[in-house]
Scaffold this motif. Structure first.
Motif, mmCIF file in Angstrom:
data_model
loop_
_atom_site.group_PDB
_atom_site.id
_atom_site.type_symbol
_atom_site.label_atom_id
_atom_site.label_comp_id
_atom_site.label_asym_id
_atom_site.label_seq_id
_atom_site.Cartn_x
_atom_site.Cartn_y
_atom_site.Cartn_z
ATOM 1 N N LEU A 6 0.824 -1.195 0.000
ATOM 2 C CA LEU A 6 0.000 0.000 0.000
ATOM 3 C C LEU A 6 0.869 1.260 0.000
ATOM 4 O O LEU A 6 0.582 2.244 -0.672
ATOM 5 C CB LEU A 6 -0.920 -0.027 1.224
ATOM 6 C CG LEU A 6 -2.017 0.995 1.341
ATOM 7 C CD1 LEU A 6 -2.923 0.954 0.134
ATOM 8 C CD2 LEU A 6 -2.817 0.753 2.599
ATOM 9 N N PHE A 7 1.979 1.207 0.712
ATOM 10 C CA PHE A 7 2.878 2.349 0.846
ATOM 11 C C PHE A 7 3.457 2.792 -0.497
ATOM 12 O O PHE A 7 3.808 3.958 -0.676
ATOM 13 C CB PHE A 7 4.023 1.997 1.810
ATOM 14 C CG PHE A 7 4.934 3.143 2.105
ATOM 15 C CD1 PHE A 7 4.580 4.102 3.034
ATOM 16 C CD2 PHE A 7 6.144 3.270 1.444
ATOM 17 C CE1 PHE A 7 5.404 5.174 3.306
ATOM 18 C CE2 PHE A 7 6.990 4.335 1.704
ATOM 19 C CZ PHE A 7 6.622 5.294 2.643
ATOM 20 N N ARG A 13 -2.996 4.697 -1.138
ATOM 21 C CA ARG A 13 -2.808 4.843 0.314
ATOM 22 C C ARG A 13 -3.805 5.860 0.875
ATOM 23 O O ARG A 13 -4.387 5.655 1.935
ATOM 24 C CB ARG A 13 -1.369 5.264 0.607
ATOM 25 C CG ARG A 13 -1.037 5.254 2.082
ATOM 26 C CD ARG A 13 0.437 5.503 2.340
ATOM 27 N NE ARG A 13 0.835 6.826 1.854
ATOM 28 C CZ ARG A 13 1.865 7.046 1.046
ATOM 29 N NH1 ARG A 13 2.586 6.055 0.590
ATOM 30 N NH2 ARG A 13 2.169 8.262 0.668
ATOM 31 N N TRP A 17 -7.116 5.261 3.823
ATOM 32 C CA TRP A 17 -6.660 6.021 4.995
ATOM 33 C C TRP A 17 -6.899 5.269 6.294
ATOM 34 O O TRP A 17 -6.196 5.465 7.278
ATOM 35 C CB TRP A 17 -7.365 7.372 5.041
ATOM 36 C CG TRP A 17 -8.869 7.246 5.028
ATOM 37 C CD1 TRP A 17 -9.668 7.245 3.937
ATOM 38 C CD2 TRP A 17 -9.725 7.057 6.159
ATOM 39 N NE1 TRP A 17 -10.983 7.069 4.302
ATOM 40 C CE2 TRP A 17 -11.049 6.958 5.663
ATOM 41 C CE3 TRP A 17 -9.524 6.970 7.534
ATOM 42 C CZ2 TRP A 17 -12.145 6.772 6.501
ATOM 43 C CZ3 TRP A 17 -10.620 6.788 8.366
ATOM 44 C CH2 TRP A 17 -11.903 6.696 7.856
ATOM 45 N N THR A 21 -0.381 1.660 6.724
ATOM 46 C CA THR A 21 0.337 1.993 5.498
ATOM 47 C C THR A 21 1.304 0.904 5.054
ATOM 48 O O THR A 21 1.679 0.861 3.888
ATOM 49 C CB THR A 21 1.114 3.313 5.638
ATOM 50 O OG1 THR A 21 2.024 3.206 6.724
ATOM 51 C CG2 THR A 21 0.167 4.474 5.854
#
Length: 79
Positions: A6-7, A13, A17, A21
């Motif tokens: 995801l990062f 990302r 929320w 992350t």
């Protein structure tokens, strides 16, 4: 499908929320998140890598749709 971090995708990302992350998602999960939340995505902030990733996901989904048509679209066997 392979997993992505995801990062590595800033707009994804932001759409996620509420998730950690450092979380990993399958490409299928990422596609569903992009599709479901496209209206919230800021396309001007997409990095080149993320835009290419989205294009690859779309191409894969389009190709898969034509390679695996639903049963009702199959040609019947003729005698």
């Amino acid at each position: 499908m392979k997993k992505i971090r995801l990062f590595d995708y800033p707009e994804l990302r932001r759409l996620c929320w509420h998730r950690q992350t450092d979380m990993e998602l399958t490409e299928e999960q990422a596609h569903k998140i992009y599709t479901r939340n496209w209206r919230h995505l800021n396309q001007q902030r997409l990095t080149e890598d993320e835009a290419a990733f989205i294009a690859r996901l779309r191409a894969y989904r389009l190709r898969a749709a034509f390679e695996d048509p639903p049963d009702e679209c199959q040609q019947p066997d003729l005698p």
